[in-house]
Design an enzyme around this catalytic site. Structure first.
Site, PDB file in Angstrom:
ATOM      1  N   LYS A 122      43.475 -28.294 -25.625  1.00 25.29           N
ATOM      2  CA  LYS A 122      42.117 -27.963 -26.081  1.00 25.29           C
ATOM      3  C   LYS A 122      41.923 -28.132 -27.587  1.00 25.29           C
ATOM      4  O   LYS A 122      40.831 -28.479 -28.033  1.00 25.29           O
ATOM      5  CB  LYS A 122      41.777 -26.513 -25.700  1.00 25.29           C
ATOM      6  CG  LYS A 122      41.401 -26.323 -24.248  1.00 25.29           C
ATOM      7  CD  LYS A 122      41.050 -24.865 -24.018  1.00 25.29           C
ATOM      8  CE  LYS A 122      40.145 -24.717 -22.829  1.00 25.29           C
ATOM      9  NZ  LYS A 122      39.604 -23.355 -22.694  1.00 25.29           N
TER      10      LYS A 122
ATOM     11  N   ASP B  23      32.801 -22.763 -23.213  1.00 23.99           N
ATOM     12  CA  ASP B  23      33.361 -21.489 -22.731  1.00 23.99           C
ATOM     13  C   ASP B  23      32.493 -20.290 -23.139  1.00 23.99           C
ATOM     14  O   ASP B  23      32.264 -19.374 -22.346  1.00 23.99           O
ATOM     15  CB  ASP B  23      34.779 -21.273 -23.283  1.00 23.99           C
ATOM     16  CG  ASP B  23      35.843 -21.966 -22.440  1.00 23.99           C
ATOM     17  OD1 ASP B  23      35.580 -22.264 -21.259  1.00 23.99           O
ATOM     18  OD2 ASP B  23      36.950 -22.202 -22.970  1.00 23.99           O
TER      19      ASP B  23
END
Ligand code: NAP
Length: 279
Positions: free
Chosen positions: A71, A108
């Protein structure tokens, strides 16, 4: 020359990646909306990340989700980075644009908030401080999102204090770093309480916090979704708090990517939850 329309491909890239629920989720949406496309798990070593990402658009991929451990690394490869991905320091959604550029975003935090708004519509972020436990990658997205929706103060504790201090310097004065042993005082008067640690996941110890000072008006949520209802949520619910599990965050963070890649805004509803739970 025959002009074959390309079937759009999307991958979730990580290592390991076999546990990911994303292929089941996107596969369900593709079937539900009758879209010709494929979403696959792709286990990639760090050393192969850049060459794979450069090659994928030429193979028919229109984008990717990114999970642990890539990520952060994808930000060094992406050509265009959204403000929120830059602030969080990680991306979970990539778009392979027609102009050849790789665009990185992080959904997110938006998924976290959308889940709370869906399952606790009365939740008022500005009603009081938030108590956040954990300062890993997911916590960065949660904290950015909580600040964006107007939480006045964030009390933050992490096992490794230095990681919480780093969040304080990145996100500013709304963050008040506390010691884990002060959990009771952190929860006292908090309108929102969040577990962003991996404690409570199947196979890990439970998150055990003193909940004596928890307000019954508080909203308590856990990013862990296996099990769906963690021991932490069970105990908070017993004390009268509203609780929201972490599965909806997973579903909501996926929706913007699906819309960009496949051109259809997917519904995040009970049928979607059931499809992912039964996969
Ligand atoms: P991460 O970067 O590895 O961070 C893990 C966090 O858990 C750190 O704060 C770590 O503290 C803490 N921790 C781990 N073991 C602990 C222990 N024994 N005692 C106290 N603290 C402990 O992971 P992440 O990406 O932030 O993910 C965290 C959790 O959120 C995972 O369970 C993940 O599955 C979940 N998650 C869910 C969603 C969703 O859509 N629902 C999205 C993202 C993540 P230290 O810093 O001290 O190690």
């Amino acid at each position: 020359m025959t002009d074959h329309p390309r079937i759009p491909l999307v991958a979730v890239i990580g290592s390991p990646v076999a546990h990911s629920r994303s292929p089941a989720l996107h596969g369900y949406w593709l079937r539900r909306y009758g879209i010709k496309g494929f979403y696959i798990p792709m286990d990639l070593a760090q050393a192969d990340l850049e060459s794979a990402l450069r090659m994928m658009p030429r193979m028919g991929f229109v984008g990717a989700n990114v999970t642990i451990p890539h990520k952060e690394a994808v930000l060094n490869i992406a050509d265009v980075i959204s403000d929120r991905a830059a602030l969080i320091g990680a991306a979970n959604t990539l778009i392979f644009r027609k102009d050849g550029k790789i665009q990185a975003d992080n959904t997110d935090g938006a998924g976290f908030i959308a889940n709370l708004r869906q399952h606790a519509p009365h939740w008022l972020p500005s009603a009081g401080p938030a108590a956040v436990f954990g300062a890993g990658g997911a916590a960065r997205a949660v904290i950015a999102a909580l600040i964006e929706v107007g939480v006045p103060e964030i009390r933050l504790a992490n096992r490794t204090r230095a990681r919480a201090d780093a969040l304080r310097s990145d996100f500013g004065a709304k963050i008040h770093v506390q010691e884990w042993v002060q959990a009771d005082a952190m929860i006292d008067g908090a309108a929102t309480v969040v577990n962003t640690t991996s404690l409570g996941m199947t196979g890990k110890p439970d998150l055990v916090l003193p909940l004596g000072s928890l307000s019954p008006q508080a909203l308590v949520t856990d990013l862990v979704y296996t099990p769906l209802k963690t021991q932490f949520l069970i105990e908070a619910e017993e004390r009268g708090a509203t609780v929201v599990d972490g599965l909806g965050m997973l579903l909501h963070q996926a929706a913007p990517g699906f819309e960009r890649w496949f051109g259809q805004r997917p519904d995040v509803d009970d049928a979607t939850r059931a499809a992912v739970l039964s996969a």
